[in-house]
Scaffold this motif. Structure first.
Motif, short mmCIF file in Angstrom:
data_model
loop_
_atom_site.label_atom_id
_atom_site.label_comp_id
_atom_site.label_asym_id
_atom_site.label_seq_id
_atom_site.Cartn_x
_atom_site.Cartn_y
_atom_site.Cartn_z
N LEU A 1 0.77 -1.04 0.03
CA LEU A 1 0.02 0.07 -0.15
C LEU A 1 0.86 1.40 -0.25
CD1 LEU A 1 -2.66 -1.02 2.48
CD2 LEU A 1 -2.87 -1.01 0.18
N CYS A 2 2.21 1.01 -0.26
CA CYS A 2 3.08 2.20 -0.16
C CYS A 2 2.46 3.52 -1.19
CB CYS A 2 4.55 1.76 -0.50
SG CYS A 2 5.63 3.12 -0.85
N PRO A 3 2.26 3.13 -2.48
CA PRO A 3 1.66 4.18 -3.21
C PRO A 3 0.48 4.99 -2.62
CG PRO A 3 2.10 2.29 -4.63
CD PRO A 3 2.04 1.86 -3.00
N LEU A 4 -0.32 4.26 -2.08
CA LEU A 4 -1.36 4.92 -1.51
C LEU A 4 -1.21 5.83 -0.28
CD1 LEU A 4 -4.45 5.46 -0.73
CD2 LEU A 4 -4.19 3.33 0.58
N PHE A 5 -0.07 5.47 0.69
CA PHE A 5 0.33 6.52 1.62
C PHE A 5 1.10 7.68 1.19
CE2 PHE A 5 0.27 2.13 3.98
CZ PHE A 5 -0.79 2.52 4.39
N VAL A 6 1.80 7.46 -0.13
CA VAL A 6 2.67 8.57 -0.54
C VAL A 6 1.54 9.61 -1.20
CG1 VAL A 6 4.18 9.17 -2.51
CG2 VAL A 6 4.65 7.08 -1.06
N LEU A 7 0.93 8.91 -1.88
CA LEU A 7 -0.45 9.79 -2.42
C LEU A 7 -1.34 10.88 -1.35
CD1 LEU A 7 -2.17 7.96 -5.24
CD2 LEU A 7 -0.64 9.95 -5.51
N MET A 8 -1.61 10.05 0.00
CA MET A 8 -2.03 10.71 0.97
C MET A 8 -1.18 11.69 1.61
SD MET A 8 -3.98 7.49 2.98
CE MET A 8 -3.88 8.22 4.38
N ALA A 9 0.16 11.54 1.64
CA ALA A 9 1.26 12.50 2.03
C ALA A 9 1.04 13.77 1.21
CB ALA A 9 2.35 12.10 2.11
N ILE A 10 1.08 13.59 -0.10
CA ILE A 10 0.97 14.75 -1.35
C ILE A 10 -0.16 15.41 -0.95
CG2 ILE A 10 0.75 15.13 -3.60
CD1 ILE A 10 2.68 12.85 -3.92
N ARG A 11 -1.48 14.64 -0.85
CA ARG A 11 -2.66 15.38 -0.70
C ARG A 11 -2.95 16.10 0.76
NH1 ARG A 11 -7.21 13.65 -4.08
NH2 ARG A 11 -8.20 15.16 -2.85
N GLY A 12 -2.63 15.58 1.41
CA GLY A 12 -2.60 16.21 2.83
C GLY A 12 -4.02 16.40 3.47
N ASN A 13 -4.29 16.96 4.38
CA ASN A 13 -5.61 17.03 5.00
C ASN A 13 -5.91 18.42 5.82
OD1 ASN A 13 -5.50 16.47 8.21
ND2 ASN A 13 -3.93 15.46 7.40
N SER A 14 -6.94 18.60 6.07
CA SER A 14 -7.10 19.86 6.85
C SER A 14 -7.33 19.52 8.53
CB SER A 14 -8.28 20.58 6.48
OG SER A 14 -9.55 19.63 6.41
N LEU A 15 -7.12 18.14 8.99
CA LEU A 15 -7.57 17.69 10.29
C LEU A 15 -6.22 17.95 11.31
CD1 LEU A 15 -9.95 14.74 9.74
CD2 LEU A 15 -10.65 17.20 10.41
N PHE A 16 -5.14 17.50 10.92
CA PHE A 16 -4.05 17.30 11.53
C PHE A 16 -2.73 18.49 11.09
CE2 PHE A 16 -5.83 13.10 11.22
CZ PHE A 16 -6.13 12.86 12.61
N PRO A 17 -1.81 18.93 11.81
CA PRO A 17 -0.75 19.65 11.37
C PRO A 17 -0.15 19.00 10.14
CG PRO A 17 -0.73 19.65 13.69
CD PRO A 17 -1.78 18.54 13.33
#
Length: 190
Positions: free
Chosen positions: A24-40
């Motif tokens: 699932l490594c590519p998924l976690f990299v995409l999530m890091a790139i997209r970011g979020n508004s909940l956590f720093p």
């Protein structure tokens, strides 16, 4: 002469879990790139990158360990099934559901965590821990192999997954492979 007992299950649970997370490594990299508004931003990116890097390092260490320990098996091919179609399943299962996922609320985060948990459960339960982008980058192909009946009774091994650089695996071939888990083997060399 020592008799080999039939294996009661896949075994090596931690190895399998880390191989699933590595896939699932590519998924976690995409999530890091997209970011979020909940956590720093820094914490979220570091968590995603850790989820991508740590299991991938473990996979590399697992391959390295079986090579250093020369944990090899002599496998005989009965029937072999090519798994290139599983790559599409892999892509859809890991990447597509999260492409448009926004992590703007706790509910969105909870939904994403449950979906991720279901994917991990399915990969674990269906023994799809061999699907990994790193094997594809290195030019490997994946086959499910059924050994001939004589081999099944002799070594207790039923179907197994063979990761190899061969484009085709023929019936009757003898292959020397490293044991990544009790049902996943990486061919030593061709």
């Amino acid at each position: 002469m020592r008799r080999v007992r039939p294996q009661s299950g896949e075994g090596l649970r931690l190895v399998r879990l880390l191989m699933v997370l590595s896939s699932l490594c590519p998924l976690f990299v995409l999530m890091a790139i997209r970011g979020n508004s909940l956590f720093p931003e820094l914490y979220f990116v570091m968590m995603c990158l850790a989820l991508a890097i740590v299991p991938s390092i473990f996979l590399w260490l697992r391959v390295r360990t079986v090579q250093l320990q020369d944990d090899v098996r002599k496998l005989v091919v009965g029937q072999a099934e090519d798994h290139r179609s599983h790559v599409l399943v892999y892509l859809f299962a890991t990447l597509l559901p999260f492409y448009r996922e926004e992590l703007g609320s706790i509910r969105d985060l909870l939904a994403m965590c449950i979906a991720l948990g279901l994917i991990i459960f399915l990969f674990w339960r269906l023994n799809l821990h061999y699907l990994n982008v790193f094997f594809a980058f290195r030019g490997y192909f994946v086959f499910t192999v059924s050994p001939p009946e004589s081999e099944k009774t002799q070594n207790g091994l039923d179907n197994f997954v063979l990761i190899t650089k061969r484009k085709k695996v023929r019936e009757g071939q003898h292959i020397i492979a490293f044991r990544l888990s009790n049902t996943v083997y990486l061919e030593k060399s061709i």
